[in-house]
Motif scaffolding. Sequence first.
Motif, PDB file in Angstrom:
ATOM      1  N   ALA A 115      15.917  12.834  -0.227  1.00 34.34           N
ATOM      2  CA  ALA A 115      16.829  13.073  -1.348  1.00 34.34           C
ATOM      3  C   ALA A 115      16.656  12.052  -2.459  1.00 34.34           C
ATOM      4  CB  ALA A 115      18.274  13.050  -0.843  1.00 34.34           C
ATOM      5  N   GLU A 116      15.700  11.128  -2.296  1.00 37.38           N
ATOM      6  CA  GLU A 116      15.567  10.023  -3.250  1.00 37.38           C
ATOM      7  C   GLU A 116      14.310  10.187  -4.106  1.00 37.38           C
ATOM      8  OE1 GLU A 116      16.011   5.131  -3.208  1.00 37.38           O
ATOM      9  OE2 GLU A 116      16.011   6.281  -1.335  1.00 37.38           O
ATOM     10  N   VAL A 117      14.433   9.799  -5.377  1.00 36.15           N
ATOM     11  CA  VAL A 117      13.320   9.869  -6.319  1.00 36.15           C
ATOM     12  C   VAL A 117      12.923   8.448  -6.710  1.00 36.15           C
ATOM     13  CG1 VAL A 117      12.579  10.652  -8.605  1.00 36.15           C
ATOM     14  CG2 VAL A 117      14.015  12.126  -7.172  1.00 36.15           C
ATOM     15  N   PHE A 118      11.610   8.205  -6.812  1.00 35.56           N
ATOM     16  CA  PHE A 118      11.081   6.876  -7.074  1.00 35.56           C
ATOM     17  C   PHE A 118      10.251   6.894  -8.354  1.00 35.56           C
ATOM     18  CE2 PHE A 118      11.809   7.406  -2.606  1.00 35.56           C
ATOM     19  CZ  PHE A 118      12.418   6.229  -2.210  1.00 35.56           C
ATOM     20  N   ALA A 119      10.687   6.108  -9.330  1.00 32.70           N
ATOM     21  CA  ALA A 119      10.001   6.078 -10.622  1.00 32.70           C
ATOM     22  C   ALA A 119       8.782   5.162 -10.605  1.00 32.70           C
ATOM     23  CB  ALA A 119      10.969   5.628 -11.713  1.00 32.70           C
ATOM     24  N   ARG A 120       8.828   4.070  -9.826  1.00 30.53           N
ATOM     25  CA  ARG A 120       7.748   3.086  -9.805  1.00 30.53           C
ATOM     26  C   ARG A 120       7.370   2.779  -8.364  1.00 30.53           C
ATOM     27  NH1 ARG A 120       9.961  -2.120 -12.303  1.00 30.53           N
ATOM     28  NH2 ARG A 120      11.538  -1.636 -10.711  1.00 30.53           N
ATOM     29  N   LEU A 121       6.140   2.374  -8.170  1.00 32.39           N
ATOM     30  CA  LEU A 121       5.697   1.998  -6.827  1.00 32.39           C
ATOM     31  C   LEU A 121       6.573   0.898  -6.249  1.00 32.39           C
ATOM     32  CD1 LEU A 121       3.615   2.081  -4.505  1.00 32.39           C
ATOM     33  CD2 LEU A 121       2.245   0.446  -5.805  1.00 32.39           C
ATOM     34  N   VAL A 122       6.958  -0.080  -7.051  1.00 31.70           N
ATOM     35  CA  VAL A 122       7.755  -1.192  -6.537  1.00 31.70           C
ATOM     36  C   VAL A 122       9.161  -0.759  -6.130  1.00 31.70           C
ATOM     37  CG1 VAL A 122       6.484  -3.014  -7.720  1.00 31.70           C
ATOM     38  CG2 VAL A 122       8.392  -1.889  -8.885  1.00 31.70           C
ATOM     39  N   ASP A 123       9.578   0.455  -6.508  1.00 29.29           N
ATOM     40  CA  ASP A 123      10.886   0.954  -6.090  1.00 29.29           C
ATOM     41  C   ASP A 123      10.846   1.543  -4.685  1.00 29.29           C
ATOM     42  OD1 ASP A 123      11.884   0.333  -8.627  1.00 29.29           O
ATOM     43  OD2 ASP A 123      11.383   2.309  -9.424  1.00 29.29           O
ATOM     44  N   THR A 124       9.654   1.784  -4.157  1.00 29.77           N
ATOM     45  CA  THR A 124       9.515   2.340  -2.811  1.00 29.77           C
ATOM     46  C   THR A 124       9.784   1.255  -1.772  1.00 29.77           C
ATOM     47  OG1 THR A 124       7.174   1.800  -2.433  1.00 29.77           O
ATOM     48  CG2 THR A 124       7.660   3.772  -3.767  1.00 29.77           C
ATOM     49  N   PRO A 125       9.882   1.605  -0.495  1.00 27.71           N
ATOM     50  CA  PRO A 125      10.077   0.563   0.536  1.00 27.71           C
ATOM     51  C   PRO A 125       8.909  -0.410   0.642  1.00 27.71           C
ATOM     52  CG  PRO A 125      10.664   2.734   1.387  1.00 27.71           C
ATOM     53  CD  PRO A 125      10.001   2.961   0.071  1.00 27.71           C
ATOM     54  N   CYS A 126       7.716  -0.020   0.142  1.00 29.91           N
ATOM     55  CA  CYS A 126       6.509  -0.864   0.226  1.00 29.91           C
ATOM     56  C   CYS A 126       6.230  -1.301   1.662  1.00 29.91           C
ATOM     57  CB  CYS A 126       6.606  -2.075  -0.697  1.00 29.91           C
ATOM     58  SG  CYS A 126       6.554  -1.647  -2.456  1.00 29.91           S
ATOM     59  N   LYS A 127       6.471  -0.390   2.611  1.00 33.31           N
ATOM     60  CA  LYS A 127       6.183  -0.704   4.004  1.00 33.31           C
ATOM     61  C   LYS A 127       4.686  -0.911   4.200  1.00 33.31           C
ATOM     62  CE  LYS A 127      10.072   1.765   6.119  1.00 33.31           C
ATOM     63  NZ  LYS A 127      10.456   2.847   7.070  1.00 33.31           N
ATOM     64  N   GLY A 128       4.340  -1.915   4.967  1.00 32.38           N
ATOM     65  CA  GLY A 128       2.945  -2.221   5.233  1.00 32.38           C
ATOM     66  C   GLY A 128       2.312  -3.172   4.230  1.00 32.38           C
ATOM     67  N   TRP A 129       3.048  -3.534   3.168  1.00 31.62           N
ATOM     68  CA  TRP A 129       2.467  -4.429   2.165  1.00 31.62           C
ATOM     69  C   TRP A 129       2.080  -5.772   2.773  1.00 31.62           C
ATOM     70  CZ3 TRP A 129      -0.419  -5.479  -1.576  1.00 31.62           C
ATOM     71  CH2 TRP A 129      -0.303  -6.649  -2.346  1.00 31.62           C
ATOM     72  N   ALA A 130       2.886  -6.298   3.668  1.00 35.38           N
ATOM     73  CA  ALA A 130       2.563  -7.594   4.276  1.00 35.38           C
ATOM     74  C   ALA A 130       1.220  -7.538   4.998  1.00 35.38           C
ATOM     75  CB  ALA A 130       3.665  -8.019   5.239  1.00 35.38           C
ATOM     76  N   GLU A 131       1.001  -6.468   5.771  1.00 32.46           N
ATOM     77  CA  GLU A 131      -0.256  -6.332   6.496  1.00 32.46           C
ATOM     78  C   GLU A 131      -1.430  -6.116   5.527  1.00 32.46           C
ATOM     79  OE1 GLU A 131       3.041  -4.881   9.224  1.00 32.46           O
ATOM     80  OE2 GLU A 131       2.532  -4.748   7.098  1.00 32.46           O
ATOM     81  N   LEU A 132      -1.212  -5.296   4.511  1.00 34.09           N
ATOM     82  CA  LEU A 132      -2.275  -5.029   3.542  1.00 34.09           C
ATOM     83  C   LEU A 132      -2.653  -6.297   2.782  1.00 34.09           C
ATOM     84  CD1 LEU A 132      -4.075  -3.037   2.009  1.00 34.09           C
ATOM     85  CD2 LEU A 132      -2.112  -2.523   0.531  1.00 34.09           C
ATOM     86  N   HIS A 133      -1.660  -7.015   2.292  1.00 29.58           N
ATOM     87  CA  HIS A 133      -1.915  -8.246   1.553  1.00 29.58           C
ATOM     88  C   HIS A 133      -2.641  -9.272   2.420  1.00 29.58           C
ATOM     89  CE1 HIS A 133      -0.433 -12.290   0.053  1.00 29.58           C
ATOM     90  NE2 HIS A 133      -1.209 -11.852  -0.916  1.00 29.58           N
ATOM     91  N   SER A 134      -2.217  -9.400   3.674  1.00 32.21           N
ATOM     92  CA  SER A 134      -2.850 -10.357   4.579  1.00 32.21           C
ATOM     93  C   SER A 134      -4.317 -10.008   4.811  1.00 32.21           C
ATOM     94  CB  SER A 134      -2.091 -10.379   5.917  1.00 32.21           C
ATOM     95  OG  SER A 134      -2.726 -11.226   6.849  1.00 32.21           O
ATOM     96  N   TRP A 135      -4.605  -8.725   4.999  1.00 35.54           N
ATOM     97  CA  TRP A 135      -5.989  -8.309   5.236  1.00 35.54           C
ATOM     98  C   TRP A 135      -6.857  -8.587   4.012  1.00 35.54           C
ATOM     99  CZ3 TRP A 135      -8.794  -3.944   3.185  1.00 35.54           C
ATOM    100  CH2 TRP A 135     -10.036  -3.736   3.787  1.00 35.54           C
ATOM    101  N   ILE A 136      -6.367  -8.264   2.837  1.00 34.82           N
ATOM    102  CA  ILE A 136      -7.152  -8.486   1.623  1.00 34.82           C
ATOM    103  C   ILE A 136      -7.354  -9.979   1.385  1.00 34.82           C
ATOM    104  CG2 ILE A 136      -7.059  -8.265  -0.905  1.00 34.82           C
ATOM    105  CD1 ILE A 136      -5.944  -5.463  -0.472  1.00 34.82           C
ATOM    106  N   SER A 137      -6.337 -10.772   1.621  1.00 37.00           N
ATOM    107  CA  SER A 137      -6.473 -12.221   1.465  1.00 37.00           C
ATOM    108  C   SER A 137      -7.512 -12.790   2.424  1.00 37.00           C
ATOM    109  CB  SER A 137      -5.121 -12.909   1.689  1.00 37.00           C
ATOM    110  OG  SER A 137      -4.179 -12.509   0.706  1.00 37.00           O
ATOM    111  N   SER A 138      -7.619 -12.187   3.610  1.00 42.29           N
ATOM    112  CA  SER A 138      -8.577 -12.688   4.604  1.00 42.29           C
ATOM    113  C   SER A 138     -10.021 -12.544   4.132  1.00 42.29           C
ATOM    114  CB  SER A 138      -8.390 -11.944   5.936  1.00 42.29           C
ATOM    115  OG  SER A 138      -8.903 -10.622   5.883  1.00 42.29           O
ATOM    116  N   TRP A 139     -10.265 -11.715   3.107  1.00 42.96           N
ATOM    117  CA  TRP A 139     -11.596 -11.539   2.545  1.00 42.96           C
ATOM    118  C   TRP A 139     -11.824 -12.424   1.330  1.00 42.96           C
ATOM    119  CZ3 TRP A 139     -15.475  -9.268   4.984  1.00 42.96           C
ATOM    120  CH2 TRP A 139     -15.166  -8.425   6.050  1.00 42.96           C
ATOM    121  N   GLY A 140     -10.918 -13.357   1.100  1.00 43.13           N
ATOM    122  CA  GLY A 140     -11.121 -14.341   0.047  1.00 43.13           C
ATOM    123  C   GLY A 140     -10.656 -13.918  -1.329  1.00 43.13           C
TER     124      GLY A 140
END
Length: 284
Positions: A115-140
């Motif tokens: 029932a919810e509408v999201f105008a921007r990506l940052v308005d979403t729950p951003c689930k998994g961002w911690a794992e994604l950011h950590s993986w990308i950081s691991s590549w320098g």
Amino acid sequence: MPQALKADVGDHAPCDAEFPARAIAHITADREATADAPLDLVPFANLKGFFTDGGRGSAPHVLWDPFTGAFAQFLPATSRSKALSDAPGGTRTNRAGKVVLQIEALFFPHCRVGAEVFARLVDTPCKGWAELHSWISSWGVPDVWPMGRPTSLSRNTCPDDTWRTRGGWYAHGQVPENDHVDPGSWPSFLAGPGEPTPARPLLEPFPGASFFRAGRTSPVIARMHGRLVTEGCGRYATGSRKDVWGAGDVRSYTAWQEKLGFEADEADGIPGRFSWERLEVPRS
């Protein structure tokens, strides 16, 4: 990426290691919606299928669902992907870096989820961002936006010398030789050492697949039931005996696995660690 479903599309090719490591932020932008006319989010499985079939020639490294925390990986980090326009004889945008990790967030402005509408990506729950950011950081890839963190759907084309000499994160709308304006926004980098981190709710650890057998009675199953319904995956015939594992749980959990991109025998209705951790069942 350890957390990602593997869907390798082949056609690997090396990156240009003389350039610094970088990541490119995209959104799938697969539907055109407005504030007055929002549209339902396209299922993760549909995009996963697209990038392994007709869209394999433009596949990124990783497709990320910020609503469920699901990932699909189409190419290894050490290979270039083809998610950017890359003119012959130009800056080799898809290769210009020790790694050039391209991330497609499953999102378009004014998408509707439940029932919810999201105008921007940052308005979403951003689930998994911690794992994604950590993986990308691991590549320098450093935690910097050489052209500024994206805050709108607009072009801000990076000068060639900046692109060649500065690593970090770039919006698709900043990459040379491209004409896109996405992603419009992107989540903040996580707190570094010594910085406060936001409190996270206590989650029920994965109890093991053998826990889920017919007739098992547990408050864990009741809380799982609630999360499946919240995620729009409830396939229960009745609302009674929520704490007892049964056929309705198998049907509902199959729907959750399919939402995460599982296919065929993978979506068997029995929780595994990957799908369980993304369901985020509260501990109490």
